[in-house]
Design a protein around this motif. Structure first.
Motif, short mmCIF file in Angstrom:
data_model
loop_
_atom_site.label_atom_id
_atom_site.label_comp_id
_atom_site.label_asym_id
_atom_site.label_seq_id
_atom_site.Cartn_x
_atom_site.Cartn_y
_atom_site.Cartn_z
N SER A 30 72.75 36.33 19.96
CA SER A 30 71.41 36.27 19.38
C SER A 30 71.41 36.90 18.00
CB SER A 30 70.42 37.01 20.29
OG SER A 30 69.19 37.14 19.64
N THR A 31 70.82 36.20 17.04
CA THR A 31 70.77 36.75 15.69
C THR A 31 69.39 37.34 15.41
OG1 THR A 31 70.17 34.58 14.86
CG2 THR A 31 72.50 35.17 14.76
N VAL A 32 68.59 37.45 16.46
CA VAL A 32 67.25 38.02 16.27
C VAL A 32 67.38 39.51 16.02
CG1 VAL A 32 64.96 38.35 17.27
CG2 VAL A 32 66.25 36.28 17.80
N ASN A 33 66.83 39.96 14.94
CA ASN A 33 66.82 41.37 14.60
C ASN A 33 65.61 42.01 15.27
OD1 ASN A 33 65.96 43.73 13.21
ND2 ASN A 33 67.24 43.19 11.48
N PRO A 34 65.84 43.06 16.09
CA PRO A 34 64.71 43.67 16.80
C PRO A 34 63.61 44.17 15.88
CG PRO A 34 66.76 44.90 17.20
CD PRO A 34 67.11 43.68 16.44
N VAL A 35 63.99 44.79 14.77
CA VAL A 35 62.98 45.33 13.85
C VAL A 35 62.14 44.20 13.24
CG1 VAL A 35 62.59 46.66 11.74
CG2 VAL A 35 64.33 47.39 13.38
N GLU A 36 62.82 43.13 12.84
CA GLU A 36 62.09 41.98 12.26
C GLU A 36 61.14 41.36 13.27
OE1 GLU A 36 64.77 39.09 10.54
OE2 GLU A 36 65.60 40.62 9.19
N LEU A 37 61.62 41.19 14.49
CA LEU A 37 60.79 40.59 15.54
C LEU A 37 59.56 41.46 15.79
CD1 LEU A 37 60.32 38.38 17.64
CD2 LEU A 37 61.78 39.66 19.23
N TYR A 38 59.77 42.77 15.86
CA TYR A 38 58.67 43.71 16.09
C TYR A 38 57.65 43.63 14.95
CZ TYR A 38 56.23 47.98 17.40
OH TYR A 38 55.26 48.90 17.78
N GLN A 39 58.15 43.63 13.72
CA GLN A 39 57.25 43.58 12.56
C GLN A 39 56.49 42.26 12.49
OE1 GLN A 39 60.08 44.59 9.49
NE2 GLN A 39 59.55 46.77 9.59
N GLN A 40 57.17 41.20 12.86
CA GLN A 40 56.54 39.87 12.90
C GLN A 40 55.38 39.89 13.90
OE1 GLN A 40 59.36 37.07 14.39
NE2 GLN A 40 58.58 35.35 13.21
N ALA A 41 55.62 40.46 15.06
CA ALA A 41 54.60 40.56 16.11
C ALA A 41 53.43 41.41 15.62
CB ALA A 41 55.21 41.17 17.37
N GLN A 42 53.74 42.52 14.95
CA GLN A 42 52.70 43.40 14.40
C GLN A 42 51.83 42.65 13.39
OE1 GLN A 42 51.50 45.97 15.48
NE2 GLN A 42 52.78 47.76 15.48
N ARG A 43 52.47 41.87 12.52
CA ARG A 43 51.71 41.10 11.53
C ARG A 43 50.76 40.12 12.19
NH1 ARG A 43 56.52 41.55 8.57
NH2 ARG A 43 57.32 39.55 9.32
N LYS A 44 51.23 39.48 13.26
CA LYS A 44 50.36 38.55 13.99
C LYS A 44 49.16 39.27 14.58
CE LYS A 44 53.83 35.10 14.91
NZ LYS A 44 54.74 34.44 15.83
N LEU A 45 49.41 40.45 15.12
CA LEU A 45 48.33 41.24 15.69
C LEU A 45 47.31 41.62 14.61
CD1 LEU A 45 47.52 42.49 18.47
CD2 LEU A 45 48.57 44.60 17.66
N MET A 46 47.83 42.06 13.46
CA MET A 46 46.96 42.48 12.35
C MET A 46 46.12 41.33 11.81
SD MET A 46 47.44 45.57 12.20
CE MET A 46 48.35 47.02 11.82
N SER A 47 46.66 40.11 11.90
CA SER A 47 45.89 38.98 11.39
C SER A 47 45.07 38.31 12.50
CB SER A 47 46.82 37.98 10.70
OG SER A 47 47.74 37.46 11.64
N ASP A 48 44.87 39.04 13.60
CA ASP A 48 44.07 38.56 14.73
C ASP A 48 44.60 37.31 15.41
OD1 ASP A 48 42.47 40.72 14.25
OD2 ASP A 48 40.78 39.59 13.46
N ASP A 49 45.91 37.08 15.27
CA ASP A 49 46.55 36.00 16.03
C ASP A 49 47.04 36.62 17.34
OD1 ASP A 49 48.09 34.01 17.15
OD2 ASP A 49 49.59 33.96 15.56
#
Length: 138
Positions: A4-23
């Motif tokens: 897996s090339t998914v970076n845990p930090v990137e995935l976490y930050q991506q999720a946070q951004r979605k939360l912040m934008s009410d997605d």
């Protein structure tokens, strides 16, 4: 085998951004993916908390009991799997609110009392105490 090339930090930050934008749906899915792929990182407990939180906010938006019930289960998982997380008291408080919203105030009171008992010095316990006072249930 493909790693897996998914970076845990990137995935976490991506999720946070979605939360912040009410997605909330997108945030829920991203935090869920995080917890599945990275069950033991420094961010896993928070990811589990935010996963529950995304459901809670979705439930509030739609005023939907089934979604509140899903949030309650995710808060429960958070408390069981990450006992030492500083987010546990907040998870308990929000879980109590969710129980209220689905018409189970006695269950809510139970959780608020346990919160005050187990985490007396936290801001969440302060909120729980005032909530219990309002109900005359202290």
């Amino acid at each position: 085998p493909q790693t897996s090339t998914v970076n845990p930090v990137e995935l976490y930050q991506q999720a946070q951004r979605k939360l912040m934008s009410d997605d909330f749906e997108g945030a829920y899915q991203a935090f869920d993916e995080y917890v599945q792929k990275f069950p033991n990182t420094e961010y896993t407990a928070n990811a589990q908390f935010w996963k529950a939180e995304a459901l809670f906010r979705m439930a509030e938006r739609k005023n939907d009991s089934a979604t509140y019930e899903r949030a309650i289960r995710e808060y429960e998982t958070m408390q069981n799997n990450f006992r030492s997380s500083t987010k546990v008291p907040v998870a308990m408080f929000n879980q109590a609110v969710a129980y209220d919203r689905i018409g189970q105030p006695s269950r809510a009171v139970e959780i608020l009392k346990k919160l005050v008992q187990d985490f007396p010095a936290t801001p969440a316990a302060e909120r729980a105490r005032s909530e219990l006072q309002k109900r005359g249930a202290n």
